[in-house]
Design a protein around this motif. Structure first.
Motif, PDB file in Angstrom:
ATOM      1  N   PHE A 180      11.406   5.047  -8.192  1.00  0.00           N
ATOM      2  CA  PHE A 180      11.136   5.976  -8.392  1.00  0.00           C
ATOM      3  C   PHE A 180       9.671   6.162  -8.688  1.00  0.00           C
ATOM      4  N   SER A 181       9.516   6.319  -7.738  1.00  0.00           N
ATOM      5  CA  SER A 181       7.671   6.631  -7.182  1.00  0.00           C
ATOM      6  C   SER A 181       7.403   7.306  -7.037  1.00  0.00           C
ATOM      7  N   THR A 182       6.599   7.950  -6.029  1.00  0.00           N
ATOM      8  CA  THR A 182       5.507   9.142  -6.187  1.00  0.00           C
ATOM      9  C   THR A 182       7.157   9.993  -4.520  1.00  0.00           C
ATOM     10  N   ALA A 183       7.953   9.697  -4.268  1.00  0.00           N
ATOM     11  CA  ALA A 183       9.013   9.807  -3.813  1.00  0.00           C
ATOM     12  C   ALA A 183      10.323   9.645  -4.629  1.00  0.00           C
ATOM     13  N   THR A 184      11.197   9.750  -4.566  1.00  0.00           N
ATOM     14  CA  THR A 184      12.157   9.329  -5.471  1.00  0.00           C
ATOM     15  C   THR A 184      13.675   8.175  -4.422  1.00  0.00           C
ATOM     16  N   HIS A 238      13.761   0.620  -9.159  1.00  0.00           N
ATOM     17  CA  HIS A 238      12.177  -0.194  -9.155  1.00  0.00           C
ATOM     18  C   HIS A 238      11.020   1.166  -9.236  1.00  0.00           C
ATOM     19  N   GLY A 239       9.840   1.386  -9.143  1.00  0.00           N
ATOM     20  CA  GLY A 239       9.219   2.070  -9.113  1.00  0.00           C
ATOM     21  C   GLY A 239       8.405   2.431 -10.416  1.00  0.00           C
ATOM     22  N   GLY A 240       7.130   3.067 -10.187  1.00  0.00           N
ATOM     23  CA  GLY A 240       6.455   3.664 -11.716  1.00  0.00           C
ATOM     24  C   GLY A 240       7.116   3.717 -12.576  1.00  0.00           C
ATOM     25  N   MET A 241       8.755   4.978 -12.125  1.00  0.00           N
ATOM     26  CA  MET A 241       9.057   5.550 -13.541  1.00  0.00           C
ATOM     27  C   MET A 241      10.902   5.035 -13.963  1.00  0.00           C
ATOM     28  N   ALA A 242      10.732   4.526 -13.359  1.00  0.00           N
ATOM     29  CA  ALA A 242      11.833   3.003 -13.531  1.00  0.00           C
ATOM     30  C   ALA A 242      12.656   3.151 -14.725  1.00  0.00           C
ATOM     31  N   GLN A 243      11.624   2.603 -15.318  1.00  0.00           N
ATOM     32  CA  GLN A 243      11.244   1.849 -16.987  1.00  0.00           C
ATOM     33  C   GLN A 243      12.282   3.028 -17.644  1.00  0.00           C
ATOM     34  N   GLN A 244      11.570   4.151 -17.802  1.00  0.00           N
ATOM     35  CA  GLN A 244      12.014   5.360 -18.345  1.00  0.00           C
ATOM     36  C   GLN A 244      13.064   6.164 -17.869  1.00  0.00           C
ATOM     37  N   MET A 245      13.329   6.038 -16.186  1.00  0.00           N
ATOM     38  CA  MET A 245      14.900   6.717 -15.829  1.00  0.00           C
ATOM     39  C   MET A 245      15.918   5.648 -16.397  1.00  0.00           C
ATOM     40  N   ILE A 300       0.580  -1.135   0.197  1.00  0.00           N
ATOM     41  CA  ILE A 300      -0.319  -0.271   0.115  1.00  0.00           C
ATOM     42  C   ILE A 300       0.747   1.478   0.252  1.00  0.00           C
ATOM     43  N   SER A 301       0.841   1.799  -1.329  1.00  0.00           N
ATOM     44  CA  SER A 301       1.959   2.884  -1.306  1.00  0.00           C
ATOM     45  C   SER A 301       0.872   3.709  -1.560  1.00  0.00           C
ATOM     46  N   ASN A 302       1.522   5.279  -2.214  1.00  0.00           N
ATOM     47  CA  ASN A 302       0.925   6.631  -1.604  1.00  0.00           C
ATOM     48  C   ASN A 302       0.172   6.517  -2.869  1.00  0.00           C
ATOM     49  N   THR A 303       0.929   6.421  -3.875  1.00  0.00           N
ATOM     50  CA  THR A 303      -0.075   6.531  -5.181  1.00  0.00           C
ATOM     51  C   THR A 303      -0.553   5.391  -5.059  1.00  0.00           C
ATOM     52  N   ASN A 304      -0.141   3.750  -5.611  1.00  0.00           N
ATOM     53  CA  ASN A 304      -1.042   3.142  -6.137  1.00  0.00           C
ATOM     54  C   ASN A 304      -0.833   1.744  -4.819  1.00  0.00           C
ATOM     55  N   ILE A 305      -1.920   0.871  -5.177  1.00  0.00           N
ATOM     56  CA  ILE A 305      -1.518  -0.066  -4.025  1.00  0.00           C
ATOM     57  C   ILE A 305      -1.357  -1.173  -5.569  1.00  0.00           C
ATOM     58  N   LYS A 306      -0.278  -2.115  -5.245  1.00  0.00           N
ATOM     59  CA  LYS A 306      -0.080  -3.262  -5.584  1.00  0.00           C
ATOM     60  C   LYS A 306      -0.378  -4.334  -5.236  1.00  0.00           C
ATOM     61  N   PHE A 307      -1.335  -5.358  -5.599  1.00  0.00           N
ATOM     62  CA  PHE A 307      -1.643  -7.102  -4.948  1.00  0.00           C
ATOM     63  C   PHE A 307      -0.944  -7.577  -5.904  1.00  0.00           C
ATOM     64  N   ASN A 325       4.534  16.241 -20.830  1.00  0.00           N
ATOM     65  CA  ASN A 325       5.333  14.091 -21.304  1.00  0.00           C
ATOM     66  C   ASN A 325       6.607  13.978 -20.427  1.00  0.00           C
ATOM     67  N   MET A 326       6.531  12.900 -19.933  1.00  0.00           N
ATOM     68  CA  MET A 326       7.429  12.876 -18.432  1.00  0.00           C
ATOM     69  C   MET A 326       8.799  11.996 -19.851  1.00  0.00           C
ATOM     70  N   THR A 327       8.834  12.864 -20.733  1.00  0.00           N
ATOM     71  CA  THR A 327       9.583  12.107 -22.191  1.00  0.00           C
ATOM     72  C   THR A 327      11.199  12.777 -21.820  1.00  0.00           C
ATOM     73  N   LEU A 377       9.900  12.558  -9.087  1.00  0.00           N
ATOM     74  CA  LEU A 377       9.740  12.905 -10.865  1.00  0.00           C
ATOM     75  C   LEU A 377       8.472  13.637 -10.179  1.00  0.00           C
ATOM     76  N   SER A 378       7.048  13.390 -10.502  1.00  0.00           N
ATOM     77  CA  SER A 378       5.767  13.486 -10.734  1.00  0.00           C
ATOM     78  C   SER A 378       5.556  15.292  -9.954  1.00  0.00           C
ATOM     79  N   ILE A 379       6.257  14.873  -8.581  1.00  0.00           N
ATOM     80  CA  ILE A 379       5.813  16.100  -7.504  1.00  0.00           C
ATOM     81  C   ILE A 379       6.582  17.334  -8.409  1.00  0.00           C
ATOM     82  N   SER A 412       7.425   0.881   6.161  1.00  0.00           N
ATOM     83  CA  SER A 412       8.215  -0.590   5.427  1.00  0.00           C
ATOM     84  C   SER A 412       8.143  -1.135   4.169  1.00  0.00           C
ATOM     85  N   ASP A 413       8.030  -0.491   2.994  1.00  0.00           N
ATOM     86  CA  ASP A 413       8.178  -0.189   1.946  1.00  0.00           C
ATOM     87  C   ASP A 413       9.716  -0.586   1.355  1.00  0.00           C
ATOM     88  N   ARG A 414      10.657  -0.117   2.125  1.00  0.00           N
ATOM     89  CA  ARG A 414      11.878   0.734   2.163  1.00  0.00           C
ATOM     90  C   ARG A 414      12.103  -1.139   2.696  1.00  0.00           C
TER      91      ARG A 414
HETATM   92  N1  LIG Z   1       3.993   7.260 -18.076  1.00  0.00           N
HETATM   93  C1  LIG Z   1       4.595   8.393 -16.429  1.00  0.00           C
HETATM   94  N2  LIG Z   1       4.391   9.892 -16.451  1.00  0.00           N
HETATM   95  C2  LIG Z   1       4.177  10.200 -15.212  1.00  0.00           C
HETATM   96  N3  LIG Z   1       4.033   9.711 -14.193  1.00  0.00           N
HETATM   97  C3  LIG Z   1       4.489   8.321 -14.126  1.00  0.00           C
HETATM   98  C4  LIG Z   1       3.745   7.579 -14.873  1.00  0.00           C
HETATM   99  N4  LIG Z   1       4.026   6.435 -14.684  1.00  0.00           N
HETATM  100  C5  LIG Z   1       4.497   6.732 -13.578  1.00  0.00           C
HETATM  101  N5  LIG Z   1       4.142   7.713 -12.949  1.00  0.00           N
HETATM  102  C6  LIG Z   1       4.532   8.207 -12.055  1.00  0.00           C
HETATM  103  O1  LIG Z   1       4.641   7.149 -11.461  1.00  0.00           O
HETATM  104  C7  LIG Z   1       3.981   6.974  -9.388  1.00  0.00           C
HETATM  105  C8  LIG Z   1       3.920   6.453  -9.420  1.00  0.00           C
HETATM  106  O2  LIG Z   1       4.642   5.074  -9.283  1.00  0.00           O
HETATM  107  P1  LIG Z   1       4.365   3.971  -8.847  1.00  0.00           P
HETATM  108  O3  LIG Z   1       3.455   3.347  -8.763  1.00  0.00           O
HETATM  109  O4  LIG Z   1       6.026   3.052  -7.883  1.00  0.00           O
HETATM  110  O5  LIG Z   1       3.754   4.550  -7.103  1.00  0.00           O
HETATM  111  P2  LIG Z   1       4.083   4.608  -5.324  1.00  0.00           P
HETATM  112  O6  LIG Z   1       4.211   3.151  -5.779  1.00  0.00           O
HETATM  113  O7  LIG Z   1       2.561   4.547  -5.139  1.00  0.00           O
HETATM  114  O8  LIG Z   1       4.380   5.356  -5.358  1.00  0.00           O
HETATM  115  P3  LIG Z   1       5.301   5.087  -3.299  1.00  0.00           P
HETATM  116  O9  LIG Z   1       5.595   3.624  -3.792  1.00  0.00           O
HETATM  117  O10 LIG Z   1       6.389   6.711  -3.839  1.00  0.00           O
HETATM  118  O11 LIG Z   1       3.906   5.197  -2.637  1.00  0.00           O
HETATM  119  C9  LIG Z   1       3.368   7.974  -9.859  1.00  0.00           C
HETATM  120  O12 LIG Z   1       3.965   9.268  -8.836  1.00  0.00           O
HETATM  121  C10 LIG Z   1       3.201   8.338 -11.287  1.00  0.00           C
HETATM  122  O13 LIG Z   1       2.688   9.498 -11.357  1.00  0.00           O
END
Ligand SMILES: Nc1ncnc2c1ncn2[C@@H]1O[C@H](COP(=O)(O)OP(=O)(O)OP(=O)(O)O)[C@@H](O)[C@H]1O
Ligand SMILES: CC(C)(CO)[C@@H](O)C(=O)NCCC(=O)O
Length: 328
Positions: free
Chosen positions: A130-134, A225-232, A7-14, A172-174, A154-156, A108-110
């Motif tokens: 690379f998630s809500t926080a880096t 790892h995290g939402g933006m890892a593939q791009q970074m 359970i993270s700040n942006t997404n919950i992963k199951f 766009n985050m490219t 990055l998004s913040i 606990s995620d860390r």
């Molecule tokens: N293609 C994208 N463009 C912009 N932002 C993106 C993209 N893909 C993911 N993100 C950003 O990555 C983050 C989501 O990543 P992740 O799923 O790792 O989040 P999270 O695990 O909930 O975060 P955290 O673990 O920090 O709480 C969000 O901040 C989202 O805006």
């Protein structure tokens, strides 16, 4: 089936595991206002999609960095799956040391992430989310958590920029074609993305120098790892591995350690049948005596009978365990 919940700040992963194999992974938005019943319906739909129902789940392990949602999912486990979820925190026997000032404040995620990274790649390692926080999570050769760094994600950063400057907008985050931007979009992409690359490289360099007992910095594994890892990752040459499953894998490993078949609890409760009188929570325990466990379970059962008589119906499963430990 084991359900691991990150359970993270942006997404919950199951993560749905069949023994040690992840069969399915789902990502749903973190909505702090959602109720137990709403999340139960979401989970029920996801499970139904792959041919399961809620009661097919044998156990649930939770890592949460969103405190208001922790009891929501604990409640879901109890009411919809008849389980007591294992909620990860620093007091559990995680098998690692948290070498920081205040272990209780580490997300606990860390912790889950470094456990998985050390298991898969070894240490010393710097794990970057690379998630809500880096975040930078540093694990020693022995597998202990050494600390790290938390930077705005990055998004913040992008949102702060566009919402605070009237002439700027969302981009766009490219990565742009060059660091030397020729228009506003490229200027912003350069500042946000290459600026973040600089932040990451700078912190990797600084942290690497501070990790104890490192002879060559090349020994240090860098994992993302995290939402933006593939791009970074492609634009940060220091990153050696990308693995999106680290937090869930960490949860699986900890579940195995604490409730798996080889754990104290696993051995004790393998082939178990529990029943109780509704809300008063499982006052009676019966072990099915498999041939392997026949002798020990008989002994434990006798001791438990004494304990049940002494302690009355106010047991919870966790307290049962400490009482059982005392009894043995
Ligand atoms: N293609 C994208 N463009 C912009 N932002 C993106 C993209 N893909 C993911 N993100 C950003 O990555 C983050 C989501 O990543 P992740 O799923 O790792 O989040 P999270 O695990 O909930 O975060 P955290 O673990 O920090 O709480 C969000 O901040 C989202 O805006
Ligand atoms: C840093 C985040 C937001 C990353 O998800 C999370 O792990 C958290 O809220 N941590 C608490 C502070 C700490 O880890 O020191």
């Amino acid at each position: 089936m084991l359900l691991a919940l990150d359970i993270s700040n942006t997404n919950i992963k199951f993560g749905l595991y069949d023994h040690d194999v992840m069969k399915h992974r789902w990502v749903v938005s973190t909505v702090r206002q959602r109720t137990t019943d709403e999340y139960a319906m979401v989970l029920s739909d996801l499970l139904r999609h792959v041919g399961y129902i809620l009661t097919d789940i044998d156990d649930i392990i939770i890592s949460s960095v969103v405190p208001p949602l922790t009891p929501v999912f604990e409640d879901l486990a109890t009411r919809y799956c008849n389980l007591e979820a294992l909620v990860v925190n620093h007091t559990l026997d995680l098998g690692i040391k948290l070498l920081v000032d205040n272990p209780w404040e580490v997300g606990s995620d860390r912790i889950m992430t470094i456990i998985a990274a050390h298991h898969l790649y070894g240490g010393p390692a710097i794990v970057i989310a690379f998630s809500t926080a880096t975040t930078f999570d540093v694990v020693s050769a022995e597998g202990d958590f050494l600390g790290g760094a938390i930077a705005p994600g990055l998004s913040i950063s992008a949102e702060a920029l566009s919402s605070s400057a009237s002439q700027l907008y969302r981009v766009n985050m490219t990565p742009p074609r060059s660091a030397l931007g020729k228009n506003t979009i490229e200027n912003m992409q350069s500042g946000i993305i290459y600026g973040h690359v600089g932040l990451v490289q700078g912190l990797i360099a600084r942290i690497s120098k501070e990790i104890p007992d490192v002879i060559h910095e090349s020994e240090i594994k860098i994992i993302a790892h995290g939402g933006m890892a593939q791009q970074m990752a492609p634009i940060i040459p220091e990153i050696q591995y990308v693995n999106q499953y680290l937090p869930l894998e960490g949860l699986r490993l900890i579940h195995n350690r604490l409730r798996g078949p080889d754990s104290f609890e696993g051995k004790l409760f393998h082939n178990r049948v529990w029943w109780g009188d509704g809300n008063r929570h499982l006052p009676t325990i019966l072990y099915k005596t498999s041939s392997k466990h026949r002798r020990s379970t008989k002994k434990i059962r006798q001791q438990l009978c004494c304990l049940i008589k002494k302690s009355g119906p106010s047991w919870t499963r966790t307290r049962d365990l400490s009482l059982i430990r005392t009894a043995l």
